[in-house]
Design an enzyme around this catalytic site. Structure first.
Site, mmCIF file in Angstrom:
data_model
loop_
_atom_site.group_PDB
_atom_site.id
_atom_site.type_symbol
_atom_site.label_atom_id
_atom_site.label_comp_id
_atom_site.label_asym_id
_atom_site.label_seq_id
_atom_site.Cartn_x
_atom_site.Cartn_y
_atom_site.Cartn_z
ATOM 1 N N THR A 208 0.832 -1.204 0.000
ATOM 2 C CA THR A 208 0.000 0.000 0.000
ATOM 3 C C THR A 208 0.864 1.250 0.000
ATOM 4 O O THR A 208 1.930 1.251 0.600
ATOM 5 C CB THR A 208 -0.834 -0.016 1.296
ATOM 6 O OG1 THR A 208 -1.722 -1.113 1.222
ATOM 7 C CG2 THR A 208 -1.587 1.261 1.523
ATOM 8 N N VAL A 237 -12.440 -5.825 2.644
ATOM 9 C CA VAL A 237 -11.951 -4.458 2.824
ATOM 10 C C VAL A 237 -10.868 -4.498 3.892
ATOM 11 O O VAL A 237 -11.018 -5.163 4.917
ATOM 12 C CB VAL A 237 -13.105 -3.519 3.251
ATOM 13 C CG1 VAL A 237 -12.572 -2.172 3.709
ATOM 14 C CG2 VAL A 237 -14.089 -3.339 2.093
ATOM 15 N N GLY A 238 -9.781 -3.799 3.641
ATOM 16 C CA GLY A 238 -8.674 -3.788 4.605
ATOM 17 C C GLY A 238 -8.739 -2.601 5.536
ATOM 18 O O GLY A 238 -9.778 -1.969 5.722
ATOM 19 N N ASP A 239 -7.599 -2.291 6.111
ATOM 20 C CA ASP A 239 -7.511 -1.189 7.077
ATOM 21 C C ASP A 239 -7.423 0.184 6.401
ATOM 22 O O ASP A 239 -7.771 1.198 7.007
ATOM 23 C CB ASP A 239 -6.262 -1.373 7.943
ATOM 24 C CG ASP A 239 -4.981 -1.408 7.090
ATOM 25 O OD1 ASP A 239 -4.973 -2.114 6.063
ATOM 26 O OD2 ASP A 239 -4.015 -0.712 7.437
ATOM 27 N N THR A 259 0.673 0.058 6.926
ATOM 28 C CA THR A 259 0.706 -0.879 5.807
ATOM 29 C C THR A 259 0.939 -2.280 6.373
ATOM 30 O O THR A 259 1.383 -2.441 7.493
ATOM 31 C CB THR A 259 1.777 -0.480 4.758
ATOM 32 O OG1 THR A 259 1.767 -1.420 3.688
ATOM 33 C CG2 THR A 259 3.160 -0.399 5.353
ATOM 34 N N GLY A 260 0.608 -3.267 5.567
ATOM 35 C CA GLY A 260 0.743 -4.640 6.046
ATOM 36 C C GLY A 260 -0.615 -5.312 6.128
ATOM 37 O O GLY A 260 -1.559 -4.910 5.436
ATOM 38 N N GLY A 262 -3.955 -5.849 6.865
ATOM 39 C CA GLY A 262 -4.962 -4.901 7.310
ATOM 40 C C GLY A 262 -5.823 -5.391 8.460
ATOM 41 O O GLY A 262 -6.182 -4.617 9.355
HETATM 42 C C1 SD4 Z 1 -4.661 -4.063 3.376
HETATM 43 N N1 SD4 Z 1 -3.017 -2.786 4.548
HETATM 44 O O1 SD4 Z 1 -5.573 -3.958 2.570
HETATM 45 C C2 SD4 Z 1 -3.484 -3.153 3.242
HETATM 46 C C3 SD4 Z 1 -2.472 -3.842 2.405
HETATM 47 C C4 SD4 Z 1 -1.149 -3.220 2.395
HETATM 48 O O2 SD4 Z 1 0.825 -2.911 1.312
HETATM 49 O O3 SD4 Z 1 -0.710 -2.537 3.255
HETATM 50 N N2 SD4 Z 1 -0.424 -3.429 1.350
HETATM 51 O O4 SD4 Z 1 -4.641 -4.892 4.264
#
Ligand code: SD4
Length: 347
Positions: A208, A237-239, A259-260, A262
């Protein structure tokens, strides 16, 4: 320890990439704040350049964080924009959020076929009484606002990866692979810059783009945009579009973006939690560390399989980050120059 202007330049020119400090200082001048923008991953280098065009001319942090991440939305990469990898049904679905210095915020989730979800999020913030629109409703709103409906096609690289993924059809999020972490002046990185690599098995790491900025007036804003987790369940849906999880800005304290994985950022209301630690006087880096430690604690042995990272910028222009695992980095741009910083990590 802090980094003054001279050290900042020296570290850049020496190509020192990884160092873990209790915060990086961007000192303000007598006239006003020195603008600064920071963004996740090495894709943040180009994104920061977009933001810097706004900040360096005295523009607002809000305009900067929108323009900045639009650069990444325009690039073909694994995890941001319409060129990114699809969900398990083969459709790219996008999440984005934006927040300004007055607690105004807007977000979109599960948005399809719109090129710049960050700009739709900003319209939600500015033109509706709501904070979040999702799916077909978000798309309908975008079209009413004059955005173009793009083709429901996959980019060449995403199509290839999707076909490879279909052979196994397993959804196993993987933590990020290690990145190039040698800090170099932006000009040298331009030619070499490549979109983040896919893993050889066709799976994706998490990439992200999240950005937070401080403008010359001393105002903070943040943005975040993503296609989320690769080959996710349809509707996931993520964070990133969840205010307080993927992004949070409190202009009295600081701005944070995540990021990471979510799901595990949402669980701990991650970005909001980092802001609250900064409010208690923790440095940006320490505040990020405390929340990452919490994720590690609650995930127990499962923490080995996920990545969670935060970057934070406080009201004074000090910044820092922390990640669960090695391999995360973030880009910094100020008037003094550009830097790619390897994040400290807990595991
Ligand atoms: C998610 N946090 O949708 C996001 C993904 C992400 O680098 O960080 N990608 O979970």
């Amino acid at each position: 320890m802090s980094i003054n202007r001279r050290n900042f330049i020296n570290l850049s020119s020496l190509g020192i990439a990884g160092f873990t400090l209790q915060g990086f200082v961007n000192k303000s001048s007598a006239k006003g704040m020195k603008p600064i923008v920071i963004a996740t991953w090495d894709a943040g280098i180009n994104a920061n350049k977009g933001a810097w065009e706004v900040l360096s001319k005295g523009g607002s942090a809000l305009d900067a964080v929108e323009k900045g991440v639009m650069v990444t939305e325009d690039e073909i990469s694994c995890c941001v924009g319409l060129g990114a990898n699809p969900d398990r049904d083969g459709h790219v679905t996008l999440d984005a959020s934006i927040m300004d210095h007055e607690f105004n915020c807007g977000s979109v989730a599960f948005l399809e076929r719109i090129k710049h979800p960050i700009s739709v999020a900003r319209k939600v913030m500015e033109k509706t009484p709501h904070v979040m629109l999702v799916g077909a409703g978000a798309q309908q709103f975008a079209l009413a606002e004059g955005f173009t409906l793009e083709a429901d096609n996959l980019s060449e690289s995403a199509d290839k990866a999707y076909k490879q993924w279909l052979k196994k059809s397993t959804y196993k999020p993987v933590i990020n692979v290690e990145r190039q972490t040698t800090a170099q002046p932006t000009s040298q990185l331009d030619d070499k810059f490549k979109a983040p690599a896919r893993l050889s098995n066709g799976d994706w790491n998490h990439d992200t783009i999240g950005m937070v900025a401080l403008d010359a007036k001393g105002n903070l804003s943040g943005s975040c945009t993503t296609s989320g987790a690769g080959f996710k369940l349809r509707g996931r849906v993520g964070d990133s579009p969840i205010i307080g999880a993927g992004l949070y800005v409190d202009n009295e304290v600081g701005a944070v973006v995540a990021t990471g994985q979510g799901e595990d950022v949402i669980r701990v209301a991650g970005s909001s939690a980092v802001v609250e630690f900064m409010r208690q006087g923790k440095s940006p880096q320490e505040a990020c560390r405390l929340v990452v430690e919490k994720v590690r604690k609650i995930k127990k042995e499962k923490a080995a399989d996920i990545q969670v990272c935060f970057i934070a910028l406080n009201k004074k222009g000090e910044h820092g980050s922390y990640a669960l695992h090695k391999g995360f980095n973030y880009a910094v741009q100020t008037a003094e120059g550009h830097q790619l910083i390897e994040s400290p990590f807990v595991m």
